[in-house]
Design a protein around this motif. Sequence first.
Motif, mmCIF file in Angstrom:
data_model
loop_
_atom_site.group_PDB
_atom_site.id
_atom_site.type_symbol
_atom_site.label_atom_id
_atom_site.label_comp_id
_atom_site.label_asym_id
_atom_site.label_seq_id
_atom_site.Cartn_x
_atom_site.Cartn_y
_atom_site.Cartn_z
ATOM 1 N N ASP A 195 0.815 -1.204 0.000
ATOM 2 C CA ASP A 195 0.000 0.000 0.000
ATOM 3 C C ASP A 195 0.854 1.262 0.000
ATOM 4 O OD1 ASP A 195 -2.331 -1.422 0.003
ATOM 5 O OD2 ASP A 195 -2.564 -1.393 2.174
ATOM 6 N N MET A 196 2.163 1.096 -0.038
ATOM 7 C CA MET A 196 3.035 2.262 0.021
ATOM 8 C C MET A 196 3.049 2.979 -1.326
ATOM 9 S SD MET A 196 6.300 1.216 2.337
ATOM 10 C CE MET A 196 6.869 2.888 2.450
ATOM 11 N N LYS A 197 2.858 4.256 -1.252
ATOM 12 C CA LYS A 197 2.920 5.099 -2.442
ATOM 13 C C LYS A 197 4.353 5.603 -2.606
ATOM 14 C CE LYS A 197 -1.607 5.106 -2.928
ATOM 15 N NZ LYS A 197 -1.946 3.787 -2.518
ATOM 16 N N LYS A 198 4.627 6.204 -3.743
ATOM 17 C CA LYS A 198 5.972 6.699 -4.026
ATOM 18 C C LYS A 198 6.395 7.735 -2.998
ATOM 19 C CE LYS A 198 8.790 8.800 -7.590
ATOM 20 N NZ LYS A 198 8.835 9.380 -8.916
ATOM 21 N N LYS A 199 5.456 8.608 -2.587
ATOM 22 C CA LYS A 199 5.802 9.642 -1.615
ATOM 23 C C LYS A 199 6.107 9.035 -0.243
ATOM 24 C CE LYS A 199 1.116 10.661 -0.288
ATOM 25 N NZ LYS A 199 0.251 11.624 0.263
ATOM 26 N N ASP A 200 5.457 7.910 0.105
ATOM 27 C CA ASP A 200 5.743 7.247 1.374
ATOM 28 C C ASP A 200 7.133 6.626 1.354
ATOM 29 O OD1 ASP A 200 3.235 7.903 2.364
ATOM 30 O OD2 ASP A 200 2.327 6.058 1.598
ATOM 31 N N VAL A 201 7.489 6.020 0.245
ATOM 32 C CA VAL A 201 8.826 5.424 0.111
ATOM 33 C C VAL A 201 9.887 6.522 0.172
ATOM 34 C CG1 VAL A 201 10.364 4.155 -1.434
ATOM 35 C CG2 VAL A 201 7.989 3.435 -1.179
ATOM 36 N N THR A 202 9.623 7.633 -0.521
ATOM 37 C CA THR A 202 10.555 8.767 -0.507
ATOM 38 C C THR A 202 10.718 9.310 0.911
ATOM 39 O OG1 THR A 202 9.880 9.337 -2.742
ATOM 40 C CG2 THR A 202 11.021 11.039 -1.504
ATOM 41 N N PHE A 203 9.603 9.440 1.637
ATOM 42 C CA PHE A 203 9.663 9.924 3.013
ATOM 43 C C PHE A 203 10.484 8.983 3.890
ATOM 44 C CE2 PHE A 203 8.126 9.929 7.385
ATOM 45 C CZ PHE A 203 8.285 11.272 7.715
ATOM 46 N N THR A 204 10.240 7.684 3.759
ATOM 47 C CA THR A 204 10.943 6.698 4.586
ATOM 48 C C THR A 204 12.441 6.700 4.292
ATOM 49 O OG1 THR A 204 8.954 5.327 4.633
ATOM 50 C CG2 THR A 204 11.035 4.259 5.223
ATOM 51 N N ILE A 205 12.808 6.751 3.031
ATOM 52 C CA ILE A 205 14.225 6.771 2.667
ATOM 53 C C ILE A 205 14.874 8.070 3.142
ATOM 54 C CG2 ILE A 205 15.836 6.866 0.713
ATOM 55 C CD1 ILE A 205 13.927 4.902 -0.722
ATOM 56 N N GLY A 206 14.187 9.185 2.945
ATOM 57 C CA GLY A 206 14.713 10.473 3.404
ATOM 58 C C GLY A 206 14.869 10.520 4.907
ATOM 59 N N LEU A 207 13.878 10.006 5.639
ATOM 60 C CA LEU A 207 13.955 9.969 7.108
ATOM 61 C C LEU A 207 15.126 9.109 7.563
ATOM 62 C CD1 LEU A 207 12.688 10.602 9.892
ATOM 63 C CD2 LEU A 207 11.322 8.519 9.606
ATOM 64 N N THR A 208 15.310 7.977 6.922
ATOM 65 C CA THR A 208 16.407 7.082 7.289
ATOM 66 C C THR A 208 17.762 7.752 7.048
ATOM 67 O OG1 THR A 208 15.022 5.196 6.689
ATOM 68 C CG2 THR A 208 17.389 4.799 6.889
ATOM 69 N N ILE A 209 17.904 8.417 5.922
ATOM 70 C CA ILE A 209 19.169 9.109 5.623
ATOM 71 C C ILE A 209 19.400 10.239 6.626
ATOM 72 C CG2 ILE A 209 20.324 10.598 3.938
ATOM 73 C CD1 ILE A 209 19.019 8.816 1.752
ATOM 74 N N LEU A 210 18.361 11.032 6.895
ATOM 75 C CA LEU A 210 18.478 12.132 7.852
ATOM 76 C C LEU A 210 18.880 11.633 9.231
ATOM 77 C CD1 LEU A 210 18.063 15.124 8.658
ATOM 78 C CD2 LEU A 210 15.692 14.495 9.191
ATOM 79 N N MET A 211 18.219 10.596 9.699
ATOM 80 C CA MET A 211 18.535 10.078 11.030
ATOM 81 C C MET A 211 19.930 9.437 11.049
ATOM 82 S SD MET A 211 16.112 11.225 12.676
ATOM 83 C CE MET A 211 15.931 10.517 14.283
ATOM 84 N N GLY A 212 20.341 8.855 9.951
ATOM 85 C CA GLY A 212 21.705 8.313 9.875
ATOM 86 C C GLY A 212 22.749 9.413 9.974
ATOM 87 N N VAL A 213 22.482 10.540 9.314
ATOM 88 C CA VAL A 213 23.402 11.684 9.382
ATOM 89 C C VAL A 213 23.436 12.240 10.803
ATOM 90 C CG1 VAL A 213 23.738 14.068 8.594
ATOM 91 C CG2 VAL A 213 23.237 12.265 6.939
ATOM 92 N N ILE A 214 22.256 12.375 11.424
ATOM 93 C CA ILE A 214 22.206 12.874 12.812
ATOM 94 C C ILE A 214 22.954 11.930 13.743
ATOM 95 C CG2 ILE A 214 20.657 13.337 14.758
ATOM 96 C CD1 ILE A 214 18.623 14.390 12.692
ATOM 97 N N TRP A 215 22.757 10.623 13.553
ATOM 98 C CA TRP A 215 23.463 9.652 14.387
ATOM 99 C C TRP A 215 24.978 9.778 14.184
ATOM 100 C CZ3 TRP A 215 26.369 5.385 12.623
ATOM 101 C CH2 TRP A 215 26.866 4.567 13.642
ATOM 102 N N GLY A 216 25.396 9.873 12.931
ATOM 103 C CA GLY A 216 26.831 9.992 12.643
ATOM 104 C C GLY A 216 27.436 11.254 13.241
ATOM 105 N N LEU A 217 26.720 12.375 13.137
ATOM 106 C CA LEU A 217 27.213 13.616 13.741
ATOM 107 C C LEU A 217 27.299 13.499 15.259
ATOM 108 C CD1 LEU A 217 25.323 16.290 11.604
ATOM 109 C CD2 LEU A 217 27.760 15.713 11.544
#
Length: 92
Positions: A9-31
């Motif tokens: 049921d995931m739409k393209k915008k949901d996948v984009t949000f999930t990938i973006g959130l994961t990248i953002l949180m990975g950067v925050i964790w790394g910092l």
Amino acid sequence: MQKRHWVSDMKKKDVTFTIGLTILMGVIWGLGELVMGLWVAVVPSAHIFWFALIVIVTLVISVWHSMIEDDSELEDPRRAKYERKVNKRKKN
């Protein structure tokens, strides 16, 4: 034996949000790890707590985002077009 066909049921915008959130949180964790490793002296267990906090926050935001209903999906496109047409006539 039958193959299972999973319907997502995931739409393209949901996948984009999930990938973006994961990248953002990975950067925050790394910092955070960089700061704890170079400038702030912390006990070794602080790294574990920092990682757990990042994972929990990521999951909470992801679940919150998935619970938000998108009004555009609940609306019938033909009905919306009719409503716009009627509203346009009323304004004139």
